[in-house]
Design a protein around this motif. Sequence first.
Motif, short mmCIF file in Angstrom:
data_model
loop_
_atom_site.label_atom_id
_atom_site.label_comp_id
_atom_site.label_asym_id
_atom_site.label_seq_id
_atom_site.Cartn_x
_atom_site.Cartn_y
_atom_site.Cartn_z
N LYS A 67 0.83 -1.21 0.00
CA LYS A 67 0.00 0.00 0.00
C LYS A 67 0.86 1.26 0.00
O LYS A 67 0.59 2.21 -0.73
N ASP A 68 1.90 1.28 0.84
CA ASP A 68 2.78 2.46 0.92
C ASP A 68 3.44 2.74 -0.43
O ASP A 68 3.55 3.90 -0.84
N ALA A 69 3.88 1.70 -1.12
CA ALA A 69 4.52 1.88 -2.42
C ALA A 69 3.54 2.44 -3.45
O ALA A 69 3.89 3.33 -4.24
N LEU A 70 2.32 1.94 -3.45
CA LEU A 70 1.32 2.46 -4.38
C LEU A 70 1.06 3.94 -4.12
O LEU A 70 1.05 4.76 -5.05
N VAL A 71 0.83 4.30 -2.85
CA VAL A 71 0.56 5.70 -2.51
C VAL A 71 1.75 6.58 -2.86
O VAL A 71 1.59 7.66 -3.45
N GLU A 72 2.96 6.12 -2.52
CA GLU A 72 4.15 6.91 -2.81
C GLU A 72 4.29 7.19 -4.31
O GLU A 72 4.71 8.27 -4.72
N ASP A 73 3.92 6.22 -5.12
CA ASP A 73 4.02 6.38 -6.58
C ASP A 73 2.76 7.00 -7.19
O ASP A 73 2.69 7.17 -8.41
N GLY A 74 1.76 7.30 -6.35
CA GLY A 74 0.54 7.93 -6.84
C GLY A 74 -0.38 6.99 -7.59
O GLY A 74 -1.19 7.43 -8.41
N ILE A 75 -0.29 5.69 -7.33
CA ILE A 75 -1.07 4.69 -8.06
C ILE A 75 -2.32 4.34 -7.27
O ILE A 75 -2.23 3.89 -6.13
N PRO A 76 -3.50 4.51 -7.87
CA PRO A 76 -4.74 4.14 -7.18
C PRO A 76 -4.84 2.63 -6.96
O PRO A 76 -4.43 1.84 -7.82
N ALA A 77 -5.43 2.25 -5.82
CA ALA A 77 -5.65 0.84 -5.50
C ALA A 77 -6.77 0.27 -6.34
O ALA A 77 -6.78 -0.92 -6.64
N THR A 78 -7.72 1.11 -6.73
CA THR A 78 -8.84 0.68 -7.57
C THR A 78 -9.47 1.91 -8.21
O THR A 78 -9.06 3.04 -7.95
N SER A 79 -10.47 1.68 -9.04
CA SER A 79 -11.13 2.77 -9.75
C SER A 79 -12.64 2.55 -9.70
O SER A 79 -13.12 1.43 -9.87
N PHE A 80 -13.38 3.63 -9.47
CA PHE A 80 -14.83 3.59 -9.45
C PHE A 80 -15.38 4.45 -10.58
O PHE A 80 -14.88 5.57 -10.81
N ALA A 81 -16.40 3.96 -11.25
CA ALA A 81 -17.04 4.70 -12.33
C ALA A 81 -18.04 5.70 -11.75
O ALA A 81 -18.77 5.38 -10.81
N VAL A 82 -18.05 6.89 -12.31
CA VAL A 82 -19.02 7.91 -11.93
C VAL A 82 -19.58 8.53 -13.21
O VAL A 82 -18.96 8.46 -14.27
N GLU A 83 -20.76 9.13 -13.10
CA GLU A 83 -21.38 9.77 -14.26
C GLU A 83 -20.66 11.05 -14.66
O GLU A 83 -20.54 11.37 -15.83
N GLN A 123 -9.21 6.05 -7.60
CA GLN A 123 -9.50 6.82 -8.80
C GLN A 123 -11.00 6.81 -9.06
O GLN A 123 -11.66 5.78 -8.88
N ILE A 124 -11.54 7.96 -9.46
CA ILE A 124 -12.89 7.99 -10.00
C ILE A 124 -12.75 8.33 -11.47
O ILE A 124 -11.89 9.13 -11.87
N ALA A 125 -13.56 7.68 -12.29
CA ALA A 125 -13.41 7.82 -13.75
C ALA A 125 -14.76 7.92 -14.43
O ALA A 125 -15.73 7.30 -14.01
#
Length: 128
Positions: A67-83, A123-125
């Motif tokens: 988790k720390d590596a993902l956050v440090e590199d700015g990488i989202p853990a997952t993505s949610f769709a929004v309108e 991420q929201i997309a």
Amino acid sequence: MRIHLSSVFVDDQDKALRFYTDVLGFVKKEEVPIGEHRWLTVVSPEDPDGTELVLEPDAHPAVKPYKDALVEDGIPATSFAVEDVRAEFARLSGLGVRFTQEPVDMGPVVTAVLDDTCGNLIQIAQRV
């Protein structure tokens, strides 16, 4: 075949449940005690029988460095769709959510990245 479950590792299940329901707007689906933790899932209110998101305890020793590596590199853990990413950005910012990336046009999608307060970037997309 379809996706039934997906997980996000959280550092505090109670805090995660509050954030994912009260702030993001998901609905609690399952809560089953398992030792010191719980099998805890949320779903979209728009699809209550759809994919469940497990708010998975991050107790395994491999999880924190990941988790720390993902956050440090700015990488989202997952993505949610929004309108509408810009509308969600405004709504969530008004609720005090911290974004690490404001809405950005990326060709066929608009994305933004938020801090879920539980050790993850999300991420929201929106497809355009």
